[in-house]
Enzyme design. Structure first.
Site, mmCIF file in Angstrom:
data_model
loop_
_atom_site.group_PDB
_atom_site.id
_atom_site.type_symbol
_atom_site.label_atom_id
_atom_site.label_comp_id
_atom_site.label_asym_id
_atom_site.label_seq_id
_atom_site.Cartn_x
_atom_site.Cartn_y
_atom_site.Cartn_z
ATOM 1 N N ASP A 117 0.821 -1.213 0.000
ATOM 2 C CA ASP A 117 0.000 0.000 0.000
ATOM 3 C C ASP A 117 0.855 1.263 0.000
ATOM 4 O OD1 ASP A 117 0.917 0.322 2.606
ATOM 5 O OD2 ASP A 117 -1.063 0.223 3.552
ATOM 6 N N HIS A 118 0.206 2.379 0.274
ATOM 7 C CA HIS A 118 0.826 3.698 0.197
ATOM 8 C C HIS A 118 1.894 3.947 1.267
ATOM 9 C CE1 HIS A 118 -2.467 3.835 3.054
ATOM 10 N NE2 HIS A 118 -1.873 4.849 3.646
ATOM 11 N N THR A 119 1.964 3.088 2.300
ATOM 12 C CA THR A 119 2.945 3.307 3.363
ATOM 13 C C THR A 119 4.285 2.649 3.046
ATOM 14 O OG1 THR A 119 2.357 1.317 4.637
ATOM 15 C CG2 THR A 119 1.087 3.331 5.061
ATOM 16 N N ARG A 120 4.390 1.947 1.935
ATOM 17 C CA ARG A 120 5.610 1.232 1.589
ATOM 18 C C ARG A 120 6.193 1.782 0.287
ATOM 19 N NH1 ARG A 120 4.626 0.354 6.081
ATOM 20 N NH2 ARG A 120 4.417 -1.645 7.161
ATOM 21 N N HIS A 143 -3.777 -0.656 8.128
ATOM 22 C CA HIS A 143 -3.690 0.758 7.758
ATOM 23 C C HIS A 143 -5.014 1.236 7.159
ATOM 24 C CE1 HIS A 143 0.785 -0.350 6.883
ATOM 25 N NE2 HIS A 143 0.546 -0.245 8.179
ATOM 26 N N HIS A 170 13.388 -5.161 9.669
ATOM 27 C CA HIS A 170 12.140 -4.880 10.384
ATOM 28 C C HIS A 170 12.353 -5.146 11.865
ATOM 29 C CE1 HIS A 170 7.986 -5.124 11.794
ATOM 30 N NE2 HIS A 170 7.641 -4.469 10.702
ATOM 31 N N LYS A 224 5.130 -11.300 4.523
ATOM 32 C CA LYS A 224 4.365 -10.196 5.104
ATOM 33 C C LYS A 224 3.238 -9.706 4.176
ATOM 34 C CE LYS A 224 5.942 -6.977 8.127
ATOM 35 N NZ LYS A 224 5.372 -5.787 7.527
ATOM 36 N N HIS A 269 0.592 -9.730 16.544
ATOM 37 C CA HIS A 269 1.222 -8.563 17.163
ATOM 38 C C HIS A 269 0.882 -8.453 18.657
ATOM 39 C CE1 HIS A 269 1.899 -7.738 13.034
ATOM 40 N NE2 HIS A 269 1.913 -6.422 13.075
ATOM 41 N N GLN A 308 4.469 4.743 12.680
ATOM 42 C CA GLN A 308 5.580 4.027 12.059
ATOM 43 C C GLN A 308 6.940 4.349 12.704
ATOM 44 O OE1 GLN A 308 5.315 1.732 9.778
ATOM 45 N NE2 GLN A 308 3.273 2.009 8.943
ATOM 46 N N LYS A 318 10.066 2.093 14.269
ATOM 47 C CA LYS A 318 10.969 1.337 13.403
ATOM 48 C C LYS A 318 12.375 1.918 13.453
ATOM 49 C CE LYS A 318 7.403 -0.438 10.339
ATOM 50 N NZ LYS A 318 6.862 -0.554 8.988
#
Length: 423
Positions: free
Chosen positions: A72-75, A108, A174, A184, A200, A295, A298
């Protein structure tokens, strides 16, 4: 005075630091890794030489219902490059295949139309069948038994119903799954809220082997690879990126074996020796990972490895998209770091709350270190309520740190904390 460029949103900001304070700058070898091939050539070569697998075009023969899972847009996966190549490869095997592209959002928010166009390109968005995964729609999920950790494994029905299941992604260190990529795409990518939460849980996050660069014995990884195998992933394409988010390597083939090969490369590329200091300055590598506060652990996890006891960590992140999760924001406001950790650790595995893992990480960090957040976009009063110290600029943050640790305090800078494995 030394000037160091720190990634911030889609640009950089300058850190000016006296060389008498600067102890080390830790960067991945990806900063200097050079290839004399185009990104397209690298991807095509990986597809021509799949690991423990037939070529994708051969697997696609006779497969009518094809699902490609994409990030998605976060990667920062450069899907505008990889997806057209994957689509072409599949259609070499079956030109009439019914192909759906499923955007793996995990927990997300949904990717917007504008974000889709920027990430995948107008041609794909306008001409291909695309679906955004919604982990909270129980009716979209199919149960596939229990994870090794004991809780149910349920994933998007589109994956189960496909004749050919292909995943694309990227590999980077990660901080609790060992490495991103590979499995993942399924967990957390297209899993149900319940399954992601199980993976999680507070118990899993606290496991000593749930850490950067570790796969063997890591319970979070073991859940993930189980889910990928049960889903029936037929083929993966994973890329490795440099600091400019350009492809410098790619692996393709079996979901486990190809991923492991990519992780070996990443491990060699990213390993840095820890240099302990009073102050550690880091970032999430800019856009897209610095879009929200959720995020940020990380990169902070890399900084922790280099921080002296009672040290100060400066995190630079735009947080242009806010906190990044409703549960995360609510939980972060529940009290002191000690109270947060006590509350999270009291939650049984089966009652895990979405996004609590991030609060657990923050609480552990805040109990041991002072954390300063440099952001233009997130409300500073809100940051203070979350036990974090806000700063409007990196220079302001550094001055605060010197006030806490003294003008002669040592400093380690990790310009991209997500890209390194601190040893």
């Amino acid at each position: 005075m030394k000037t160091i460029k720190l990634p911030y949103h889609r640009d950089h900001i300058d850190l000016n630091i006296d060389e008498k304070n600067l102890k080390a700058i830790l960067v991945s070898n990806a900063e200097e890794y050079k290839v004399n091939k185009s990104e397209q050539v690298i991807v095509n070569e990986a597809l021509e030489n799949p690991i423990n697998s037939q070529k994708l075009r051969d697997i696609a023969i006779g497969k009518e219902k094809v699902l490609i899972i994409t990030s998605d847009h976060t990667r920062p996966v450069p899907s505008h490059i990889t997806l057209p190549i994957l689509l072409k490869e599949i259609r070499k095997g079956n030109k009439n295949a019914d192909i759906t592209i499923l955007i793996a959002t995990g927990l997300h928010r949904a990717t917007t139309k504008d974000e889709m166009i920027k990430k995948y390109g107008e041609e794909i968005v306008n001409n291909e069948k695309m679906v955004i995964h919604d982990a909270f729609k129980c009716e979209d999920m199919v149960e596939l038994g229990n994870l090794p950790s004991g809780r149910p494994c349920s994933i998007n029905h589109l994956a189960v119903e496909a004749d050919l299941l292909v995943c694309e992604g990227f590999i980077e260190p990660h901080f609790f799954a060992g490495f991103s990529g590979g499995r993942k795409s399924i967990l957390p990518g297209i899993s149900s809220e319940e399954t992601v939460n199980a993976n999680h849980s507070a118990r899993a996050i606290a496991h000593p082997l749930a850490k950067t660069g570790v796969l063997k014995g890591n319970p979070i990884h073991e859940d993930m690879i189980y889910a990928a195998r049960k889903a029936g992933v037929d083929f993966i394409l994973n890329v490795i990126l440099d600091s400019d988010k350009k492809i410098i390597n790619a692996v393709a083939g079996d979901v486990n074996d190809a991923h492991l090969e990519g992780c070996k490369f990443m491990d060699q590329l990213s390993g840095v020796d820890k240099i302990k200091s009073d102050i550690v300055i880091t970032t999430n590598g800019g856009y897209p990972l610095d879009q929200n506060l959720y995020q940020c652990p990380k990169a902070i996890s890399a900084a922790v490895e280099c921080a002296n006891e009672g040290g100060v960590i400066i995190m630079v992140a735009s947080c242009i998209d806010g906190l990044g999760g409703e549960n995360f924001g609510t939980l972060m406001l529940k009290g002191s770091p000690q109270q947060l950790l006590q509350y999270i650790e009291s939650i049984p595995d089966e009652e895990t709350i979405s996004e609590q893992w991030c609060v657990q990480k923050f609480a552990n960090i805040l109990m041991k270190y002072k954390l300063i957040l440099v952001t233009d976009y997130l409300d500073h009063d809100l940051i203070r309520k979350m036990n974090i110290i806000p700063a409007a600029s990196i220079n302001e943050a550094l001055e605060m740190a010197y006030q806490m640790k003294g003008c002669n305090a040592s400093a380690t800078v990790i310009p991209d904390g997500v890209s390194v494995i601190v040893r």
